[in-house]
Enzyme design. Structure first.
Site, mmCIF file in Angstrom:
data_model
loop_
_atom_site.group_PDB
_atom_site.id
_atom_site.type_symbol
_atom_site.label_atom_id
_atom_site.label_comp_id
_atom_site.label_asym_id
_atom_site.label_seq_id
_atom_site.Cartn_x
_atom_site.Cartn_y
_atom_site.Cartn_z
ATOM 1 N N LYS A 16 1.445 0.200 -4.392
ATOM 2 C CA LYS A 16 2.785 -0.278 -4.017
ATOM 3 C C LYS A 16 2.685 -1.350 -2.937
ATOM 4 O O LYS A 16 3.419 -2.338 -2.966
ATOM 5 C CB LYS A 16 3.655 0.902 -3.549
ATOM 6 C CG LYS A 16 4.078 1.803 -4.710
ATOM 7 C CD LYS A 16 4.748 3.102 -4.277
ATOM 8 C CE LYS A 16 4.959 4.006 -5.487
ATOM 9 N NZ LYS A 16 5.583 5.295 -5.186
ATOM 10 N N GLN A 53 6.747 8.901 -0.316
ATOM 11 C CA GLN A 53 5.936 9.254 -1.484
ATOM 12 C C GLN A 53 5.981 10.763 -1.731
ATOM 13 O O GLN A 53 5.843 11.563 -0.821
ATOM 14 C CB GLN A 53 4.483 8.783 -1.249
ATOM 15 C CG GLN A 53 3.556 8.972 -2.429
ATOM 16 C CD GLN A 53 3.928 8.120 -3.643
ATOM 17 O OE1 GLN A 53 4.530 7.057 -3.521
ATOM 18 N NE2 GLN A 53 3.582 8.589 -4.821
ATOM 19 N N ASP A 110 14.206 4.360 -4.335
ATOM 20 C CA ASP A 110 13.744 5.257 -5.410
ATOM 21 C C ASP A 110 14.927 5.815 -6.217
ATOM 22 O O ASP A 110 14.727 6.389 -7.278
ATOM 23 C CB ASP A 110 12.994 6.461 -4.811
ATOM 24 C CG ASP A 110 11.483 6.263 -4.771
ATOM 25 O OD1 ASP A 110 10.948 5.675 -5.721
ATOM 26 O OD2 ASP A 110 10.867 6.718 -3.798
#
Ligand code: GUN
Length: 278
Positions: free
Chosen positions: A49, A93, A116
């Site tokens: 990422k 994460q 997200d």
């Protein structure tokens, strides 16, 4: 033989477009990437990422917290990032250590920085079909279908897996494009029967090799979301690629299919977050 949908090269193209847009509009986009503990797979995903951010001209800020961090300290960091003008998007994460409640963490992220789309209201907006942040994996899959000119309107689409991150939003996004959608899961009585009805089959169960040729209709489009390790530690999907590619019309590989597209959509959401905050 199925056509292999190359997610990696499509993602590269999308990231180049994002970079061009950021340069054209002279934007400073910042993404905070929070990782807790030392999960090896998570460390690799976070590195990817950060590499994607660099490729797009997005600044990434990594916050690595120890496994034993308490919920309050993690929430305090998120609150600081919510208030930080240099940070447009916040990603924590997953998976998180067991003592950390992921729902509380997700709900603490500002709705304007939820790149997200993990917050309950983000998922609710997706259900209503009016949203800013697309959930990254389903959005990446829709992009791949659009890029191949595959319309799902009126088609039988079967999603295997009902997670809040992939299965549920995937089903909603297919429904928004007028598909007839079935969601299958571990309690589904006859998975093979349902899967064989699919014109478009999305495997997101997290079970290595779950989908064999016997579960696929001739000419179906098969999308593999699985990110598993086989006995020898090699990355593999939920689909038995070799045998299913002999029957499907299109198939996504693992690696190089859904994974890079998921991350490209994250970059798109970071840019969207910046625009929401201008
Ligand atoms: N873990 C596995 N996939 C994802 C993802 O898309 N976002 C986050 N935050 N964690 C993940």
């Amino acid at each position: 033989m199925a056509k292999i949908i190359d997610g990696k090269s499509l993602a590269t193209r999308i990231k180049a477009e994002i970079k061009a847009e950021i340069e054209r509009d002279k934007l400073n986009v910042g993404l905070a990437v929070v990782i807790v503990g030392n999960d090896r797979a998570s460390e690799i995903y976070v590195k990817y990422k950060k590499d994607d951010c660099a490729e797009c001209g997005i600044q990434s800020f990594e916050y690595a917290l120890p496994e034993y961090v308490c919920l309050e300290d993690l929430l305090e960091l998120i609150e600081e990032l919510n208030d930080d003008e240099n940070i447009n998007g916040i990603l924590v994460q997953q998976p998180l250590p067991r003592h950390i409640d992921a729902v509380t963490v997700n709900e603490t992220i500002s709705p304007f920085k939820d790149v997200d789309a993990f917050r309950a209201d983000s998922l609710g907006k997706i259900a209503l079909g009016d949203y800013d942040f697309s959930p990254c994996t389903p959005a990446g899959i829709m992009e791949m279908l659009h890029n191949e000119n595959i319309s799902v309107s009126g088609k039988e689409c079967v999603v295997i897996g009902r997670s809040a991150i992939v299965g549920k939003p995937m089903a909603l996004m297919l429904l928004h494009e007028d598909a007839t959608v079935t969601i299958c899961h571990s309690k589904t009585r006859d998975l093979g029967e349902a899967a064989r009805r699919a014109d478009v089959l999305v495997a997101a169960a997290g079970c290595p090799g779950l989908v064999g040729a016997d579960m696929v209709k001739e000419g179906a489009v098969v999308i593999d979301v699985g990110m598993n390790r086989d006995e020898s530690g090699k990355l593999c999907g939920d689909v038995k690629f070799a045998e299913v590619s002999g029957k499907a019309s299109y198939i996504t590989p693992v690696p190089g299919g859904v994974g890079p597209m998921t991350r490209a959509m994250l970059m798109k959401n970071a840019l969207m977050a910046k625009r929401l905050q201008l």
